[in-house]
Design an enzyme around this catalytic site. Structure first.
Site, PDB file in Angstrom:
ATOM      1  N   ASP A 224       0.880  -1.173   0.000  1.00  0.00           N
ATOM      2  CA  ASP A 224       0.000   0.000   0.000  1.00  0.00           C
ATOM      3  C   ASP A 224       0.912   1.216   0.000  1.00  0.00           C
ATOM      4  O   ASP A 224       1.750   1.366   0.899  1.00  0.00           O
ATOM      5  CB  ASP A 224      -0.870   0.037   1.260  1.00  0.00           C
ATOM      6  CG  ASP A 224      -1.941  -1.045   1.266  1.00  0.00           C
ATOM      7  OD1 ASP A 224      -2.114  -1.713   0.237  1.00  0.00           O
ATOM      8  OD2 ASP A 224      -2.606  -1.204   2.294  1.00  0.00           O
ATOM      9  N   ASP A 379     -13.369  -3.688  -1.341  1.00  0.00           N
ATOM     10  CA  ASP A 379     -13.077  -3.317   0.055  1.00  0.00           C
ATOM     11  C   ASP A 379     -14.354  -3.440   0.892  1.00  0.00           C
ATOM     12  O   ASP A 379     -14.983  -2.428   1.220  1.00  0.00           O
ATOM     13  CB  ASP A 379     -12.583  -1.861   0.130  1.00  0.00           C
ATOM     14  CG  ASP A 379     -11.307  -1.639  -0.660  1.00  0.00           C
ATOM     15  OD1 ASP A 379     -10.399  -2.473  -0.560  1.00  0.00           O
ATOM     16  OD2 ASP A 379     -11.228  -0.636  -1.394  1.00  0.00           O
TER      17      ASP A 379
HETATM   18  O1  1PR Z   1     -10.455   3.063  -5.164  1.00  0.00           O
HETATM   19  O2  1PR Z   1      -9.570   2.457  -7.387  1.00  0.00           O
HETATM   20  O3  1PR Z   1      -8.615   4.379  -6.137  1.00  0.00           O
HETATM   21  O4  1PR Z   1      -8.222   2.057  -5.410  1.00  0.00           O
HETATM   22  C1  1PR Z   1      -7.677   2.268  -4.150  1.00  0.00           C
HETATM   23  C2  1PR Z   1      -7.042   0.983  -3.716  1.00  0.00           C
HETATM   24  O5  1PR Z   1      -6.356   1.250  -2.500  1.00  0.00           O
HETATM   25  C3  1PR Z   1      -8.033  -0.119  -3.455  1.00  0.00           C
HETATM   26  O6  1PR Z   1      -7.560  -1.330  -4.002  1.00  0.00           O
HETATM   27  C4  1PR Z   1      -8.104  -0.230  -1.937  1.00  0.00           C
HETATM   28  O7  1PR Z   1      -8.190  -1.572  -1.523  1.00  0.00           O
HETATM   29  C5  1PR Z   1      -6.760   0.340  -1.513  1.00  0.00           C
HETATM   30  N1  1PR Z   1      -6.840   1.090  -0.248  1.00  0.00           N
HETATM   31  C6  1PR Z   1      -7.442   2.290  -0.088  1.00  0.00           C
HETATM   32  N2  1PR Z   1      -7.276   2.689   1.187  1.00  0.00           N
HETATM   33  C7  1PR Z   1      -6.573   1.747   1.820  1.00  0.00           C
HETATM   34  C8  1PR Z   1      -6.149   1.763   3.205  1.00  0.00           C
HETATM   35  O8  1PR Z   1      -5.588   0.815   3.730  1.00  0.00           O
HETATM   36  N3  1PR Z   1      -6.437   2.863   3.906  1.00  0.00           N
HETATM   37  N4  1PR Z   1      -5.618  -0.376   1.177  1.00  0.00           N
HETATM   38  C9  1PR Z   1      -6.307   0.727   0.914  1.00  0.00           C
HETATM   39  C10 1PR Z   1      -6.109  -1.555   1.048  1.00  0.00           C
HETATM   40  C11 1PR Z   1      -5.796  -3.590   1.713  1.00  0.00           C
HETATM   41  C12 1PR Z   1      -5.010  -4.705   1.294  1.00  0.00           C
HETATM   42  C13 1PR Z   1      -3.972  -5.060   2.319  1.00  0.00           C
HETATM   43  C14 1PR Z   1      -4.500  -6.359   2.810  1.00  0.00           C
HETATM   44  C15 1PR Z   1      -3.507  -7.200   3.506  1.00  0.00           C
HETATM   45  N5  1PR Z   1      -5.161  -2.388   1.473  1.00  0.00           N
HETATM   46  O9  1PR Z   1      -4.656  -4.789  -0.001  1.00  0.00           O
HETATM   47  O10 1PR Z   1      -2.755  -5.062   1.714  1.00  0.00           O
HETATM   48  O11 1PR Z   1      -5.637  -6.108   3.626  1.00  0.00           O
HETATM   49  O12 1PR Z   1      -3.109  -6.605   4.675  1.00  0.00           O
HETATM   50  P1  1PR Z   1      -2.636  -7.490   5.907  1.00  0.00           P
HETATM   51  O13 1PR Z   1      -1.959  -8.702   5.337  1.00  0.00           O
HETATM   52  O14 1PR Z   1      -1.653  -6.630   6.632  1.00  0.00           O
HETATM   53  O15 1PR Z   1      -3.856  -7.822   6.696  1.00  0.00           O
HETATM   54  P2  1PR Z   1      -9.288   3.052  -6.042  1.00  0.00           P
END
Ligand code: 1PR
Length: 524
Positions: A224, A379
């Site tokens: 991320d 999400d």
């Molecule tokens: O909406 O098309 O602009 O895409 C934004 C992207 O960013 C989406 O794929 C969304 O999942 C991601 N995103 C947005 N905000 C966050 C955040 O964390 N605040 N991250 C975010 C999402 C989730 C996972 C993470 C897993 C594994 N990250 O991909 O890596 O949950 O984590 P873990 O193993 O530590 O539990 P758009």
């Protein structure tokens, strides 16, 4: 000097990077003459058969290509570059292929997920100089929904099993082609490219000949990425999507460095999510493009980029389509793009209108680059209810009761990084996106993200049962057993984790060793 045919779609950047990493120089085809005068030609194709043939005709490259192939000079086709050699394809029945080889290209017809995505083996049918230094039990990266059926069995170089045995490589004289992507297949793939580029000669058979190949479960490292409060692009990690600790954005490292580390440690794929992409304009977000460019110079496994893939209007009122944004990412080294917030809006519009618009990012990108290039990132978070009839969404019965003892829940889609909940459930979103052309689902879970409690098995089962495209299980991995659980209790094709890898709690190798000890097929 290697001549490379770039017909304008797909990720040629990774092929260029792989060949350059082997010390070769590349000349990109600009005219028919470049093909006619080539000494070694590489034709990497990604995307859709129809757009590829159409583009070759438009650029008047079909006849020069046929002449080159007739001359039997060294040729390496990759993926669509293999399929193009045949007479026709079910994918675009009205357009003929190059017709060098008798046979056609068919869509996979198996009960398994299509596209066939991931690392699978090869069964060698004849010796070849491209096998030098291989053992025969290596796995290579495939990503395709169609495969060739060769009328002449003597041209078959390799086959692979996916539901049934299909042709995964051909060889006739100096013309070779693989359905898999050597440029995305780590060290084994680089070896194939190196053998093709070398002047040498001797055709060999690898020592170990498989009689059955199996698709590996993939382990994906996710980064991320966002700018920290000083404006530097860093890898961060949230707890249930909250990436701030004591008010500041967590900084877990530099994106390019971490991606390289995970490649070396055996990640089967790397995903970058630009988590503030929903509010930035990615074509101005040059650091993200730079991250991709730099990463793809050294990392030879598939790269996915997500965040901000949608239509834009810039401050001067000029509009950019999601397709243009995606194209820039593909040119910079991405193999797939991941669409998050926009997918939810597209699905809502589809459900309201009762039909596809034909113009959505999912449809447009998959039309040009192929379904396999479009991942939809979901999400969701749990919303508990007392009965399946309580809401008009797809509800599941859950063993993890809600705060008031509720026995049912639905998975609410969110946009803007979980900031906004929508009146759409994750199962419906996945189904609609598959219909519109998505090739894979990245299934996050806000409730589990960063908790180390394990994947939400109920969510994963509900979504995998509802779609036939591959599902990446994400969020919550905390122990090696969680990977074993997700691969045995669900049909997920791959598992993604972030925190445990960033914090060096569990090396990727330990995850793979544990899976292998427990009879889960993995890539070494
Ligand atoms: O909406 O098309 O602009 O895409 C934004 C992207 O960013 C989406 O794929 C969304 O999942 C991601 N995103 C947005 N905000 C966050 C955040 O964390 N605040 N991250 C975010 C999402 C989730 C996972 C993470 C897993 C594994 N990250 O991909 O890596 O949950 O984590 P873990 O193993 O530590 O539990 P758009």
């Amino acid at each position: 000097m290697i001549t490379l045919l770039d017909y304008g779609a797909g990720n040629v950047r990774s092929v260029i990077n792989a060949i350059e990493s082997l010390g070769e120089t590349i000349k990109i085809v600009r005219s028919a003459e470049d093909i006619l005068s080539a000494e070694k030609l590489v034709f990497p194709g990604v995307g859709a058969f129809g757009s590829m043939i159409h583009s070759l005709h438009e650029k008047e490259l079909v006849e020069p290509l046929k002449a080159y192939l007739d001359s039997n000079r060294p040729f390496l086709g990759i993926c669509l570059g293999l399929q193009a050699l045949f007479e026709h394809s079910e994918e675009a029945p009205h357009l003929g292929g190059l017709g060098l080889l008798a046979g056609s290209v068919k869509r996979f017809d198996t009960g398994l997920s299509v596209p066939h995505i991931g690392w699978n083996g090869i069964k060698v049918k004849q010796p070849s100089r491209i096998f030098g230094g291989l053992n025969g039990d290596e796995k290579f990266y495939f990503v395709h929904s169609y495969h060739v059926e060769a009328a002449d069995p003597t041209v078959v170089l390799t086959t692979t099993d996916y539901g049934y045995e299909f042709v995964s490589g051909i060889q006739t004289g100096n013309i070779m082609a693989t359905q898999f992507h050597p440029e995305k297949s780590g060290r084994a793939g680089l070896r194939i490219l190196e053998n093709f580029l070398a002047a040498a000669d001797e055709a060999v058979r690898p020592i170990r000949l498989s009689d059955r190949t199996r698709l590996a479960k993939r382990i994906i490292a996710c980064l991320d990425v966002r700018a920290n409060d000083r404006g530097d692009l860093v890898v961060t990690k949230g707890d249930q999507y909250d990436v701030r600790e004591n008010g500041t954005v967590r900084n877990l490292g530099l994106p390019v460095e971490l991606a390289r580390r995970y490649y070396q440690e055996g990640a089967d794929e790397i995903t970058f999510l630009n988590i503030t992409g929903f509010r930035d304009f990615p074509l101005e977000d040059m650091p993200m493009l730079d991250v991709l460019k730099q990463t793809s110079q050294h990392v030879f496994v598939p790269l996915t980029i997500g965040g901000g893939i949608r239509d834009y209007k810039d401050k001067d009122g000029r509009t950019y389509s999601a397709l243009e944004v995606a194209a820039e990412y593909f040119r910079s080294g991405a193999d797939k793009v991941s669409i998050g917030s926009d997918a939810v809006l597209i699905a809502e519009a589809y459900l309201a209108d009762g039909r596809p618009s034909g113009r959505s990012s999912i449809e447009e990108i998959s039309r040009v680059y192929g379904n396999q290039a479009v991942v939809v990132s979901i999400d969701p978070r749990r919303v508990y209810v007392n009965s399946p009839q309580a809401v008009g969404h797809q509800v599941i019965e859950t063993a993890i009761a809600g705060p008031a003892g509720e026995k049912y829940c639905w998975y609410q889609c969110t946009i803007k990084g979980g900031r906004q909940g929508c009146e759409l459930d994750a199962i419906t979103l996945a189904q609609v996106c598959e219909k519109l052309g998505a090739g894979e689902i990245l299934l996050n879970c806000i409730d589990r993200d960063g908790t180390n409690l394990g994947f939400d098995i109920e969510l994963i089962n509900a979504v995998t049962a509802a779609v036939s495209i591959p599902v990446i299980a994400s969020s919550g991995a905390g122990r090696v057993e969680h990977f074993q659980e997700v691969f045995t209790a669900t049909e997920a094709e791959s598992a993604l984790a972030a925190g445990i890898f960033h914090r060096r709690e569990i090396p990727i190798e330990d995850v793979k060793n544990y899976l292998a000890d427990n009879q889960v097929e993995i890539r070494r």
